[in-house]
Design a protein around this motif. Structure first.
Motif, short mmCIF file in Angstrom:
data_model
loop_
_atom_site.label_atom_id
_atom_site.label_comp_id
_atom_site.label_asym_id
_atom_site.label_seq_id
_atom_site.Cartn_x
_atom_site.Cartn_y
_atom_site.Cartn_z
N SER A 14 -48.73 22.14 17.29
CA SER A 14 -49.91 22.12 18.16
C SER A 14 -51.15 22.17 17.28
O SER A 14 -51.23 22.96 16.36
CB SER A 14 -49.89 23.27 19.16
N ARG A 54 -45.86 23.76 11.71
CA ARG A 54 -47.26 23.84 11.26
C ARG A 54 -47.52 22.69 10.30
O ARG A 54 -46.66 22.35 9.50
CB ARG A 54 -47.48 25.18 10.51
N GLY A 102 -57.09 11.26 13.15
CA GLY A 102 -57.20 12.42 12.24
C GLY A 102 -58.26 12.26 11.16
O GLY A 102 -58.18 12.91 10.12
N SER A 103 -59.27 11.41 11.42
CA SER A 103 -60.32 11.21 10.42
C SER A 103 -61.11 12.49 10.18
O SER A 103 -61.57 13.11 11.14
CB SER A 103 -61.34 10.21 10.94
N CYS A 104 -61.27 12.85 8.96
CA CYS A 104 -62.15 13.98 8.62
C CYS A 104 -62.47 13.92 7.14
O CYS A 104 -61.97 13.05 6.44
CB CYS A 104 -61.48 15.32 8.97
P1 ATP Z 1 -51.46 24.44 12.04
O1 ATP Z 1 -51.30 25.55 13.01
O2 ATP Z 1 -50.50 23.31 12.31
O3 ATP Z 1 -51.44 24.89 10.60
P2 ATP Z 1 -54.26 23.84 11.52
O4 ATP Z 1 -55.18 24.80 12.16
O5 ATP Z 1 -54.00 23.97 10.05
O6 ATP Z 1 -52.91 23.83 12.35
P3 ATP Z 1 -55.72 21.62 12.73
O7 ATP Z 1 -57.05 22.27 12.83
O8 ATP Z 1 -54.98 21.33 13.98
O9 ATP Z 1 -54.75 22.37 11.70
O10 ATP Z 1 -55.94 20.26 11.91
C1 ATP Z 1 -54.86 19.44 11.55
C2 ATP Z 1 -55.38 18.28 10.74
O11 ATP Z 1 -56.27 17.50 11.54
C3 ATP Z 1 -56.20 18.61 9.50
O12 ATP Z 1 -55.41 18.96 8.38
C4 ATP Z 1 -56.93 17.30 9.28
O13 ATP Z 1 -56.10 16.38 8.62
C5 ATP Z 1 -57.18 16.78 10.71
N1 ATP Z 1 -58.58 16.97 11.18
C6 ATP Z 1 -59.36 16.02 11.76
N2 ATP Z 1 -60.57 16.47 12.07
C7 ATP Z 1 -60.61 17.74 11.71
C8 ATP Z 1 -61.62 18.76 11.79
N3 ATP Z 1 -62.83 18.55 12.28
N4 ATP Z 1 -61.30 19.98 11.35
C9 ATP Z 1 -60.07 20.22 10.88
N5 ATP Z 1 -59.09 19.29 10.77
C10 ATP Z 1 -59.34 18.06 11.16
#
Ligand code: ATP
Ligand code: MG
Length: 299
Positions: A14, A54, A102-104
């Motif tokens: 998620s 994750r 997933g652009s960032c």
């Molecule tokens: P997990 O619980 O799976 O570890 P997480 O909190 O590490 O989740 P997310 O914040 O859901 O991860 O982000 C997953 C991926 O989405 C990032 O690693 C990145 O590749 C992409 N992404 C795109 N836009 C953003 C953003 N604004 N901030 C963070 N990640 C982003």
């Protein structure tokens, strides 16, 4: 050789990539029944198991051959690769393709009041990040020495809480930075989601399934980037009209009933048609212009 008969794909359970990852697989014809409480989901119509984990665990699972494919951010992949290189762990994988979500970007950001000129302004400061290896690679190349502050979450509040002078974190719109009084000063890595494959040799039938999934992914992404265009064009303006449709070099041209001066043009164009292109088409005498989305493409 990986003997498990079913193809294992790891996706984020998620978070920002999960919906799009599921949508992509569904678009490739893979059907799943997801039970939110379970880590693994079996496909009903293909020999595929989905592991929902994750995102940080995905590169390791692929590099260690525990799963065959993974969908993850290039940022997480590159960070894990640098980490494994520095600790001597196996870090090979095949990048099958970059995806269209997933652009960032991973950026260094400093408090608004900080006077930033270039990376040397960071000398001796403490930077909070969840990406210590990417940050270190960037600043080491600039010969800037700084102090580490490893934070797994809430990185953006570190300067305000007095934990660090600045941060290195993921940014997409910049709204979170702004809300925390931070200004982006340096982009150190640009990222999109990607699909990777484990380096472990696959049995022929499993590799054939991977190739099929990849070819379907290519088709899904190409379809999203393309539009099907129908229009009526004056025969003497045909060449100029087709030139306005990128990627439509060989359109289908059909005669119109009872009209020898105009033809019907059917074309697949690789770009979204913007209003100004449509207006240019009408200026050239095109009429009955229809622009339609394409669901799937192959071949
Ligand atoms: P997990 O619980 O799976 O570890 P997480 O909190 O590490 O989740 P997310 O914040 O859901 O991860 O982000 C997953 C991926 O989405 C990032 O690693 C990145 O590749 C992409 N992404 C795109 N836009 C953003 C953003 N604004 N901030 C963070 N990640 C982003
Ligand atoms: Mg994560």
């Amino acid at each position: 050789m990986n003997d498990n008969k079913r193809l294992r794909i790891a996706i984020q359970k998620s978070g920002r990539l999960s919906k799009e990852s599921m949508k992509l697989l569904k678009g490739c014809g893979v059907k799943f029944n997801i039970d939110e409480r379970r880590l693994i989901a079996h496909s009903d119509n293909m020999p595929i198991d989905l592991l929902r984990v994750r995102d940080d665990d995905i590169p390791g699972l692929v590099m260690d051959g525990v799963v065959d494919l993974g969908i993850l951010g290039e940022n997480v992949l590159e960070e894990e690769q640098l980490e494994r290189q520095s600790t001597g762990k196996p870090c090979t994988f095949d990048k099958l393709r970059q995806l269209d979500f997933g652009s960032c970007r991973l950026s260094i950001a400093m408090p608004q009041e900080f006077e930033y000129s270039d990376s040397s302004s960071l000398e001796g400061l403490r930077i909070a990040s969840s990406y210590p290896n990417l940050l270190n690679r960037f600043l080491a190349a600039k010969q800037v020495s700084y102090l580490d502050c490893m934070l797994k979450g809430s990185v953006e509040v570190a300067p305000r809480s007095g934990l660090a002078d600045g941060i290195c974190d993921l940014v997409s719109t910049g709204a979170t930075l702004e809300a925390n009084g931070l200004v982006e000063s340096e982009v150190i890595f640009r990222s999109k989601a990607c699909m990777i494959q484990s380096p472990i040799a696959q049995a022929d039938d499993k590799q054939a399934l991977i190739d099929k999934i990849l070819s379907r992914i290519n088709g899904v992404i190409r379809a999203k980037e393309s539009k099907y265009i129908l229009l009526h064009a004056p025969t003497d303006k045909l060449e100029q009209i087709v030139a306005l449709l990128p990627g439509a070099e060989n359109p289908t041209v059909l005669p119109l009933n009872d009209d020898s001066n105009r033809v019907a043009v059917h074309a697949v164009s690789t770009e979204d048609l913007f209003w100004d292109t449509m207006e240019q088409l009408t200026e050239l005498g095109a009429s009955s212009i229809l622009v339609m989305p394409i669901e799937k493409m192959l071949g």
